[in-house]
Design a protein around this motif. Structure first.
Motif, short mmCIF file in Angstrom:
data_model
loop_
_atom_site.label_atom_id
_atom_site.label_comp_id
_atom_site.label_asym_id
_atom_site.label_seq_id
_atom_site.Cartn_x
_atom_site.Cartn_y
_atom_site.Cartn_z
N TYR A 224 0.85 -1.19 0.00
CA TYR A 224 0.00 0.00 0.00
C TYR A 224 0.89 1.24 0.00
CZ TYR A 224 -3.22 -3.52 1.83
OH TYR A 224 -3.96 -4.66 2.00
N VAL A 225 0.54 2.19 -0.85
CA VAL A 225 1.32 3.43 -0.90
C VAL A 225 0.34 4.60 -0.92
CG1 VAL A 225 3.10 4.70 -2.11
CG2 VAL A 225 3.03 2.23 -2.30
N GLY A 226 0.55 5.55 -0.04
CA GLY A 226 -0.31 6.72 -0.02
C GLY A 226 0.04 7.62 1.14
N PRO A 227 -0.64 8.76 1.25
CA PRO A 227 -0.43 9.62 2.41
C PRO A 227 -1.09 9.01 3.64
CG PRO A 227 -2.09 10.55 0.96
CD PRO A 227 -1.58 9.33 0.28
N PRO A 228 -0.47 9.13 4.83
CA PRO A 228 -1.04 8.52 6.03
C PRO A 228 -2.42 9.05 6.35
CG PRO A 228 1.19 9.25 6.42
CD PRO A 228 0.81 9.78 5.10
N ILE A 229 -3.25 8.18 6.93
CA ILE A 229 -4.60 8.60 7.30
C ILE A 229 -4.53 9.54 8.50
CG2 ILE A 229 -6.77 7.77 8.29
CD1 ILE A 229 -6.45 5.25 6.61
N ARG A 230 -3.69 9.17 9.49
CA ARG A 230 -3.62 10.01 10.69
C ARG A 230 -2.58 11.09 10.48
NH1 ARG A 230 -4.39 6.10 15.76
NH2 ARG A 230 -3.67 7.96 16.81
N ILE A 231 -3.00 12.30 10.80
CA ILE A 231 -2.23 13.47 10.42
C ILE A 231 -0.90 13.54 11.17
CG2 ILE A 231 -3.15 15.18 12.06
CD1 ILE A 231 -2.94 15.73 8.28
N GLN A 232 -0.81 12.89 12.34
CA GLN A 232 0.45 13.01 13.10
C GLN A 232 1.61 12.28 12.41
OE1 GLN A 232 -2.41 11.64 14.39
NE2 GLN A 232 -1.92 10.36 16.16
N TYR A 233 1.28 11.43 11.43
CA TYR A 233 2.36 10.78 10.67
C TYR A 233 2.79 11.63 9.48
CZ TYR A 233 1.16 6.66 13.39
OH TYR A 233 0.92 5.80 14.42
N GLY A 234 2.23 12.80 9.37
CA GLY A 234 2.63 13.70 8.29
C GLY A 234 1.79 13.50 7.05
N THR A 235 2.14 14.21 6.00
CA THR A 235 1.38 14.11 4.76
C THR A 235 2.22 13.53 3.64
OG1 THR A 235 2.01 16.39 4.33
CG2 THR A 235 -0.18 16.03 5.23
#
Lengths: 190, 155
Positions: free
Chosen positions: B67-78
């Motif tokens: 899986y590749v994409g921006p993290p769902i939870r914002i604390q892991y960054g964008t």
């Protein structure tokens, strides 16, 4: 002494099965996995000679980091890519600019022209995945339409409806997926 | 009119609920057959791009997912991240991941192992290319770009 039969209360059975049902509904997902299947080329040893390919047999498809498309040196719209690829691979008018073909004897099909053309797809590291898939999709569509065309001509049904594996193998050999992906370039940065 | 006269004193018989469970079980089996188990808890946002020429992935047990994409939870960054199994990973972890996936399969099935790339549409190709190079190095040549089905235009 015969005992009177006791009826088991099965009313709660429905509750239990409801619980199971909700459990499965929550833990499973209906989505079937769809996608474009591709085969990656094996790694090339560094000292391998580049095979000589006639220039007319290569269709260069470039995508830059702004998701703009260039096909054989001309900026092209994504919507016309399929037609360009189809023309290139089938070369219906025997134009000297488009791909060559050689006659190959394929079982179940007889002698058919098989294109020597290769579509070379090169993208930048900054190209978006969405655009990349769009290009792949259009190129796959071009190949699939050519396969359909040949299949209808020879067997009377579209390629996807062929039930005989030998027939579909023959069509796949006659119209190969000739998409080569060049090593990516890093021009636009990340 | 005597026919429609209510006969008093007769109680309504109880509804038999015994077959209720059978019906629910039928539902249950139906759902068990048509659905698949979720493979992993997603940590990254994935909205795969649309494509028209899609094929169904066969033999789900022989598919491993990246899986590749921006993290769902914002604390892991964008920034785009790679997820393998239930954890974030880097490109360097992919070879080990594929090796472990192979270990888990039968000897005969290892050649048929497909890697499905579930990638968000906004991801830049650089990451995807790096992943593909890693897959080439370890010899996992069969890949699948996961897409959603595009509704075909009526022509």
């Amino acid at each position: 002494m015969a005992r009177p039969s006791v009826e088991i209360n099965s009313g709660s059975m429905a509750d239990i099965s409801f619980l199971l049902l909700t459990f499965f509904l929550l833990t499973s997902s209906i989505d079937t996995d769809l996608g474009i299947l591709r085969k990656l080329p094996p790694p090339v040893p560094p000292d391998t000679d580049v095979p000589e390919i006639n220039k007319r047999n290569v269709l260069n498809v470039l995508v830059n980091k702004y998701d703009q498309l260039m096909v054989s040196g001309k900026p092209t719209d994504i919507n016309s890519l399929k037609q360009v690829a189809k023309d290139f691979l089938s070369n219906p008018t025997n134009s000297p600019d488009l791909s060559e073909s050689k006659i190959i004897d394929i079982p179940n099909l007889g002698k058919v022209p098989v294109t020597k053309g290769i579509i070379s797809l090169k993208n930048d590291r900054g190209t978006s995945y969405e655009m990349y898939i769009k290009v792949q999709d259009e190129l796959t569509a071009a190949v699939n339409e050519l396969r359909d065309q040949l299949s209808k001509e020879k067997f009377g049904v579209p390629f996807a409806k062929l039930t005989n594996v030998d027939y579909s193998d023959a069509i796949s050999t006659a119209v190969p997926v000739a998409i080569s992906e060049a090593e990516p370039e890093n021009i636009g940065g990340k | 009119m005597a026919r429609f006269k209510k006969e008093g004193g007769k109680s309504v018989p109880g509804i038999n609920t015994g077959s209720m469970s059978d019906i629910i079980f039928m539902f249950l089996f139906f759902f068990m057959v048509i659905t698949t188990m979720r493979e992993a808890t997603l940590l990254v946002k994935i909205k795969p791009p649309m494509a028209g020429e899609v094929q169904k992935l066969e033999k789900k047990s022989l598919v491993s997912f990246i899986y590749v994409g921006p993290p769902i939870r914002i604390q892991y960054g964008t920034e785009t991240r790679i997820q393998l199994n239930d954890r974030f990973a880097t490109v360097a972890d992919i070879q080990e991941f594929i090796a472990r996936e192979r270990e888990a399969r039968d000897e005969a099935d290892r050649k048929l192992l497909t890697t499905s790339l579930k990638v968000d549409g906004i991801v830049r190709m650089g990451v995807v290319t790096d992943i593909k190079q890693e897959l080439r190095k370890i010899g996992a040549f069969k890949i699948n770009y996961s897409t959603r089905k595009k509704v075909k235009n009526l022509e």
